[in-house]
Design a protein around this motif. Structure first.
Motif, short mmCIF file in Angstrom:
data_model
loop_
_atom_site.label_atom_id
_atom_site.label_comp_id
_atom_site.label_asym_id
_atom_site.label_seq_id
_atom_site.Cartn_x
_atom_site.Cartn_y
_atom_site.Cartn_z
N GLY A 63 0.79 -1.23 0.00
CA GLY A 63 0.00 0.00 0.00
C GLY A 63 0.82 1.28 0.00
O GLY A 63 0.27 2.37 -0.13
N PHE A 64 2.13 1.16 0.15
CA PHE A 64 3.00 2.34 0.13
C PHE A 64 3.57 2.56 -1.27
O PHE A 64 4.03 1.60 -1.91
CB PHE A 64 4.16 2.19 1.12
CG PHE A 64 3.74 2.21 2.56
CD1 PHE A 64 3.56 1.05 3.28
CD2 PHE A 64 3.52 3.43 3.21
CE1 PHE A 64 3.17 1.07 4.62
CE2 PHE A 64 3.14 3.47 4.55
CZ PHE A 64 2.96 2.28 5.25
N ASN A 65 3.58 3.82 -1.73
CA ASN A 65 4.19 4.15 -3.02
C ASN A 65 5.71 4.21 -2.88
O ASN A 65 6.23 4.94 -2.03
CB ASN A 65 3.69 5.50 -3.52
CG ASN A 65 2.21 5.47 -3.88
OD1 ASN A 65 1.63 4.40 -4.05
ND2 ASN A 65 1.61 6.64 -3.99
N VAL A 66 6.41 3.46 -3.72
CA VAL A 66 7.87 3.51 -3.76
C VAL A 66 8.28 3.96 -5.15
O VAL A 66 7.84 3.39 -6.15
CB VAL A 66 8.50 2.13 -3.44
CG1 VAL A 66 10.02 2.19 -3.52
CG2 VAL A 66 8.07 1.66 -2.06
N TYR A 67 9.13 5.00 -5.21
CA TYR A 67 9.53 5.58 -6.49
C TYR A 67 10.96 5.17 -6.83
O TYR A 67 11.89 5.50 -6.10
CB TYR A 67 9.38 7.10 -6.44
CG TYR A 67 7.95 7.51 -6.18
CD1 TYR A 67 7.57 8.01 -4.94
CD2 TYR A 67 6.98 7.35 -7.15
CE1 TYR A 67 6.25 8.36 -4.69
CE2 TYR A 67 5.65 7.70 -6.90
CZ TYR A 67 5.30 8.20 -5.68
OH TYR A 67 3.99 8.54 -5.42
N PRO A 68 11.15 4.44 -7.95
CA PRO A 68 12.48 3.95 -8.32
C PRO A 68 13.56 5.03 -8.38
O PRO A 68 14.71 4.77 -8.03
CB PRO A 68 12.25 3.32 -9.69
CG PRO A 68 10.82 2.89 -9.67
CD PRO A 68 10.11 3.95 -8.87
N ASN A 69 13.20 6.24 -8.82
CA ASN A 69 14.22 7.30 -8.91
C ASN A 69 14.90 7.54 -7.57
O ASN A 69 16.12 7.77 -7.50
CB ASN A 69 13.58 8.61 -9.38
CG ASN A 69 13.43 8.67 -10.88
OD1 ASN A 69 13.79 7.73 -11.58
ND2 ASN A 69 12.89 9.76 -11.37
N GLU A 70 14.11 7.50 -6.50
CA GLU A 70 14.67 7.74 -5.17
C GLU A 70 15.66 6.63 -4.78
O GLU A 70 16.75 6.91 -4.29
CB GLU A 70 13.55 7.83 -4.13
CG GLU A 70 14.06 8.09 -2.71
CD GLU A 70 12.96 8.01 -1.67
OE1 GLU A 70 11.84 7.59 -2.02
OE2 GLU A 70 13.22 8.33 -0.50
N ILE A 71 15.26 5.38 -5.01
CA ILE A 71 16.13 4.25 -4.69
C ILE A 71 17.45 4.35 -5.46
O ILE A 71 18.54 4.17 -4.92
CB ILE A 71 15.43 2.90 -5.03
CG1 ILE A 71 14.00 2.87 -4.52
CG2 ILE A 71 16.25 1.71 -4.55
CD1 ILE A 71 13.83 2.72 -3.06
N GLU A 72 17.33 4.64 -6.77
CA GLU A 72 18.51 4.71 -7.63
C GLU A 72 19.44 5.85 -7.21
O GLU A 72 20.66 5.72 -7.24
CB GLU A 72 18.07 4.87 -9.09
CG GLU A 72 17.37 3.63 -9.64
CD GLU A 72 16.60 3.89 -10.92
OE1 GLU A 72 16.67 5.03 -11.43
OE2 GLU A 72 15.90 2.97 -11.39
N ASP A 73 18.84 6.97 -6.82
CA ASP A 73 19.65 8.11 -6.41
C ASP A 73 20.45 7.79 -5.14
O ASP A 73 21.62 8.14 -5.03
CB ASP A 73 18.74 9.33 -6.17
CG ASP A 73 19.51 10.63 -6.23
OD1 ASP A 73 19.41 11.42 -5.28
OD2 ASP A 73 20.24 10.86 -7.21
#
Length: 557
Positions: free
Chosen positions: A467-477
């Protein structure tokens, strides 16, 4: 936002609006540029330069050739070449004949090429012989009646051209065997056009100038219909936005642009080739930016002022041992687009060149630029900047309602650079256009109180973990800031417990890097649900020819 709050953040000298009627059509742009800068160098390639006057004459000849074939205004002409001087000649010639340019990625497979030629209804193609074997496989299944075949050395003069073609064909063996018996050679086409002459057609601002195909990441590749007015407006927007920057050069110094972006991609097409007709600069054509030693050697030959590119290119260059052989002292602006610029790359680039990466944002459907950071800024903002002059940006929820500042939602844009629609796909057009003329980009973003927009991620790339939104850009950064990590990509994979889980694929710069160290780094920098469940190491990441990481390919794998 109805009050356009971003205008208060505009630098001095940049107008809120541009007048698109300054350039009625791209034919007028070409006429004005070639007349105003006739004696200046327009392109440089393999040690040779061509003036605006020469490009003017050659493109008129090519337009005359197309007209001699019976092509009429509105007919589609596909152009399938890398960054060689024949490219602008063919583009300007096709436009001057009143035809619609269909930009084609030269690395396409026969299947991809067949789709684009059939979908566009192209009746002619200009192709470099290196990729002729691909065309041969699908030509009979298309409506193409005329093939113009270019060779790498066509415009280099008889002696040097013959030598280049010998090396390309015989030494490097870069031209697979092919059979296209009815094809016309590029130089023979120019000679025919010179004899037959050229008649300027009647072209209107609302006529289609370019069919720019999307990468197909959201399904079947679609042709964005970009009109003469769309592209001309985006050129004028860029000119207005960059005015304070070029004013720093003074009138005596000609701007020099490094054209490493592929010209068949809308970023290179508009920001390098078309804008330069307004700017009067010189484009240094880089035929293969993946050959870093050759590119850096070319950059070391002359000072330059502008370098548009993508994060992966800046990253690879800054880590190359030959980087410091280049004189970066005249560089005034590095424009990052096409994908998110990562903070680690931006920090290293600025440390090595003294110039901040000025990140912008746009799409094939928007000619392309919608937003950009201030080019004279001395720092990397981590945002995609402010809306360009005459551009409105809204952040919408799924129902199309505008969201308040600081709330993530889909970025929607309205302005004179937004496409007419998708070629022969009214249903697809209706899906992305709102009733009041805003184009829904499919990107998730947030606008702050100054009007700056930050990309959170592609709508389709978002990972939903419990249910939580995870954004790949943040992980990659986060991961690219870790010592020992060269590149990173994050994708969502199915998970029985959480619906989706985060998977990261990493390329090492330190061969001793372990999964345990990666997990410890993520534990220190990411909240629990954002941490990767799967960590994978690879020798390289799959990428598009422009340098975007193909998350789709990683998900499918």
């Amino acid at each position: 936002m109805s009050d356009r709050i971003w205008l208060k953040s505009y630098p001095s000298g940049v107008p809120a609006e541009i007048d698109p009627d300054q350039i009625p059509t791209l034919l007028d742009l070409i006429d004005q540029g070639c007349s105003s800068f006739r004696d200046r160098a327009a392109y440089r390639f393999m040690g040779r330069s061509w003036s605006f006057g020469e490009i003017d004459a050659l493109s008129r000849q090519f337009a005359g050739y197309l007209q001699s074939l019976g092509l009429k205004p509105g007919d589609r002409v596909a152009i399938m070449m890398p960054n060689v001087p024949q490219y602008p000649v063919a583009v300007f010639g096709a436009l001057r004949a009143g035809c619609v340019v269909v930009n084609v990625n030269p690395l396409y497979t026969a299947r991809e090429l067949e789709h684009q030629l059939k979908d566009s209804g192209a009746v002619a193609i200009v192709i470099i012989e290196n990729f002729a074997a691909t065309l041969q496989q699908c030509l009979d299944k298309t409506a193409v009646r005329h093939v113009v075949l270019a060779a790498m050395g066509d415009m280099m003069g008889a002696l040097k051209g013959a030598l280049i073609n010998h090396v390309v064909r015989r030494v490097k063996k870069m031209v697979p065997a092919y059979s296209l018996p009815r094809a016309q050679r590029f130089n023979a086409a120019l000679a025919t056009g010179a004899r037959r002459g050229w008649t300027r057609p009647a072209v209107q601002p609302g006529d289609i100038a370019v069919l720019q195909y999307t990468g197909g990441t959201t399904g079947v590749s679609k042709g964005a219909m970009l009109t003469h007015r769309n592209i001309a407006a985006n050129i004028l927007q860029s000119e207005a936005w960059n005015g304070p920057l070029w004013a720093q050069l003074g009138r005596e110094e000609q701007p020099v642009l490094i054209c490493a972006l592929p010209l068949y991609h809308i970023f290179g097409f508009t920001a390098c080739m078309m804008l330069n007709m307004r700017l009067g600069g010189c484009n240094v054509l880089i035929v293969n930016p993946r050959d870093l030693p050759a590119m850096l050697k070319e950059l070391a030959r002359q000072p330059f002022h502008s370098f548009p590119g993508v994060n992966t290119l800046f990253h690879a260059m800054a880590h190359h041992p030959d980087f410091n052989k280049v004189d970066w002292s005249r560089l005034r602006v590095t424009v990052g687009g096409g994908m998110a610029v990562q903070s680690a790359t931006a920090k290293l680039w600025q440390a090595k060149t003294g110039t901040a990466i000025c990140e912008g944002y746009g799409l094939s459907e928007t000619s392309p630029t919608l937003t950009c950071n201030i080019p004279t800024s001395r720092e990397f903002t981590g945002t995609i900047g402010l809306p360009m002059p005459s551009t409105e940006i809204r952040i919408l929820d799924d129902a199309g309602n505008e969201l308040p500042l600081g709330t993530p939602g889909e970025i929607a844009a309205r302005g004179p650079q937004v496409m007419k629609g998708y070629w022969q796909r009214p249903e697809e057009t209706a899906k992305v256009m709102t009733v009041d003329g805003f184009f829904r980009t499919g990107d998730i973003g947030v606008m702050d109180e100054r009007g700056y927009v930050r990309i959170v991620d592609r709508k389709k790339d978002m990972i939903l973990v419990s249910g939580f939104n995870v954004y790949p850009n943040e992980i990659e950064d986060v991961l690219t800031q870790m010592p020992g990590v060269l590149e990173a990509a994050a994708v969502g994979v199915p998970d029985d417990k959480s619906g989706e889980a985060v998977k990261v694929v990493l390329v090492k710069s330190d061969p001793t890097l372990t999964e345990e160290r990666v997990r410890a780094w993520c534990e220190a920098n990411l909240t629990g649900y954002k941490r990767p469940k799967i960590v994978e190491f690879r020798a390289e990441l799959p990428k598009t020819p422009v340098g975007k990481i193909l998350r789709r390919a990683l998900r499918e794998a």
